[in-house]
Design a protein around this motif. Structure first.
Motif, PDB file in Angstrom:
ATOM      1  N   ARG A   1      34.906 -51.918  28.643  1.00 51.31           N
ATOM      2  CA  ARG A   1      35.686 -51.982  27.674  1.00 51.31           C
ATOM      3  C   ARG A   1      35.680 -51.766  26.620  1.00 51.31           C
ATOM      4  N   SER A   2      35.160 -50.187  26.626  1.00 50.51           N
ATOM      5  CA  SER A   2      35.948 -48.628  25.208  1.00 50.51           C
ATOM      6  C   SER A   2      37.069 -48.871  25.887  1.00 50.51           C
ATOM      7  N   ARG A   3      37.654 -49.118  27.485  1.00 48.89           N
ATOM      8  CA  ARG A   3      38.248 -48.040  28.328  1.00 48.89           C
ATOM      9  C   ARG A   3      39.826 -49.415  28.426  1.00 48.89           C
TER      10      ARG A   3
ATOM     11  N   ILE B   1      49.894 -52.086  40.671  1.00 48.23           N
ATOM     12  CA  ILE B   1      49.684 -52.610  39.227  1.00 48.23           C
ATOM     13  C   ILE B   1      48.256 -53.339  39.791  1.00 48.23           C
ATOM     14  N   VAL B   2      46.977 -53.269  39.327  1.00 47.27           N
ATOM     15  CA  VAL B   2      45.626 -53.960  40.104  1.00 47.27           C
ATOM     16  C   VAL B   2      45.195 -54.553  39.160  1.00 47.27           C
ATOM     17  N   ILE B   3      45.034 -56.098  39.837  1.00 47.02           N
ATOM     18  CA  ILE B   3      44.150 -57.220  39.119  1.00 47.02           C
ATOM     19  C   ILE B   3      42.569 -57.167  39.441  1.00 47.02           C
TER      20      ILE B   3
ATOM     21  N   TYR C   1      43.573 -53.315  30.774  1.00 46.10           N
ATOM     22  CA  TYR C   1      43.685 -54.446  29.869  1.00 46.10           C
ATOM     23  C   TYR C   1      43.060 -55.041  30.415  1.00 46.10           C
ATOM     24  N   CYS C   2      42.389 -55.598  29.323  1.00 42.45           N
ATOM     25  CA  CYS C   2      41.113 -56.844  29.829  1.00 42.45           C
ATOM     26  C   CYS C   2      41.602 -58.346  29.142  1.00 42.45           C
TER      27      CYS C   2
ATOM     28  N   LEU D   1      41.874 -56.344  34.231  1.00 39.44           N
ATOM     29  CA  LEU D   1      40.426 -57.296  34.187  1.00 39.44           C
ATOM     30  C   LEU D   1      40.621 -58.454  34.024  1.00 39.44           C
ATOM     31  N   LEU D   2      40.470 -59.836  34.308  1.00 39.30           N
ATOM     32  CA  LEU D   2      40.406 -61.043  33.606  1.00 39.30           C
ATOM     33  C   LEU D   2      39.064 -61.356  34.382  1.00 39.30           C
TER      34      LEU D   2
END
Length: 306
Positions: free
Chosen positions: A146-148, A101-103, A25-26, A133-134
């Protein structure tokens, strides 16, 4: 406390409940709008761990820019070594059996080599792992990244909702309403000002300073800025952080001027085009503040515009 972004929270609540959480997620939004708070709230739900204890959970990995040991400053980029460390973490199964969880904070600062390493992870996502992704601008990420990712845009939060959140934290209504009005729709900024009266005072001081600067002779502007630069032996990092904060306040004031101009309420004798040019100059100054450029000259050049 999480303030705002109810629809996004509800989406993830449903995904967690139904076991349909994706692998990447972004979250996109301005600074202090609530990206970190939201993702930590979600991580606490996914990992069944209180937010204040997430850092002790081995299945929680928060990646951000590292500090340069020589200079004591944050590095300009997220390195390939850091990206590869994600793969190493995710190669192992969940320690507690509840997923991983990876941030990645400030994901727009991932360098090209690190981005390619991250892309390989996203192309072959591990099971029961979610990567967040933040970023302040998803257009700064590689299109293939972005596409993923499934992207969510965190908009500014209404003043009433921010005020209600502050009241839940113990603020009385008058203070909550006042802070909400000057939080620019950013819950993180509102909470910061509620907990730190100096931050609130800084806003009012710098707002008045800007009014004094507008259309003043240049020598008067320089005199008005003198205390802003502090003493030579003041901590350089703290001074730079203060300058960034001041530029942020001034830029938002010019945005207010722009809105008034567009509403036919001329706030000063500047045209809309001139105000837009000044705002653009502030954006450049904010970006250059992180470079090896003399901050004093940068600020002095900026105030020449008005």
């Amino acid at each position: 406390m999480l303030i705002g972004h109810d629809k996004i929270v509800q989406f993830f609540a449903t995904a967690i409940k139904n076991g349909t959480l994706g692998h990447a997620y972004c979250l996109v939004g301005s600074n202090q709008v609530g990206k970190r708070k939201l993702v930590n709230f979600l991580a606490s739900q996914i990992l069944n761990t209180p937010e204040e204890r997430l850092a002790t959970n081995p299945d929680y990995y928060y990646l951000e820019r590292e500090t340069d040991e020589k200079t004591g400053k944050l590095k300009k980029e997220i390195s390939v070594k850091q990206s590869r460390s994600i793969r190493e973490r995710l190669q192992n199964s969940s320690w507690l059996g509840g997923g991983q969880i990876v941030i990645i904070d400030e994901a727009e600062l991932i360098n090209d080599e690190a981005a390619n390493a991250l892309l390989k992870i996203l192309e072959e996502p591990p099971k029961k792992a979610a990567i967040f992704l933040l970023t302040i601008d998803d257009q700064l990420l590689l299109p293939t990244i972005r596409s993923r990712c499934q992207t969510f845009y965190l908009g500014l939060v209404p003043d009433a909702q921010i005020a209600a959140g502050l009241m839940t934290m113990g603020a009385d209504q008058e203070i909550a309403d006042d802070i909400a009005k000057i939080s620019w729709g950013r819950p993180g900024r509102a909470v910061e000002m509620f907990l730190d009266a100096d931050k609130r005072n800084e806003y009012y001081i710098e707002t008045q300073r800007l009014r004094n600067l507008v259309n003043a002779p240049f020598h008067a502007k320089l005199a008005a800025l003198e205390d802003l630069f502090g003493k030579k032996d003041d901590d350089p990092m703290q001074k730079r952080d203060r300058w960034k904060s001041v530029l942020d306040i001034w830029q938002m004031q010019w945005r207010n001027f722009l809105l008034k101009n567009q509403a036919g309420e001329a706030a000063n004798n500047f045209s809309t085009a001139q105000i837009v040019e000044i705002i653009d100059r502030f954006k450049i100054a904010q970006k250059l503040m992180g470079e090896n450029i003399n901050p004093r000259l940068l600020i002095e050049e900026t105030i020449l515009k008005f």
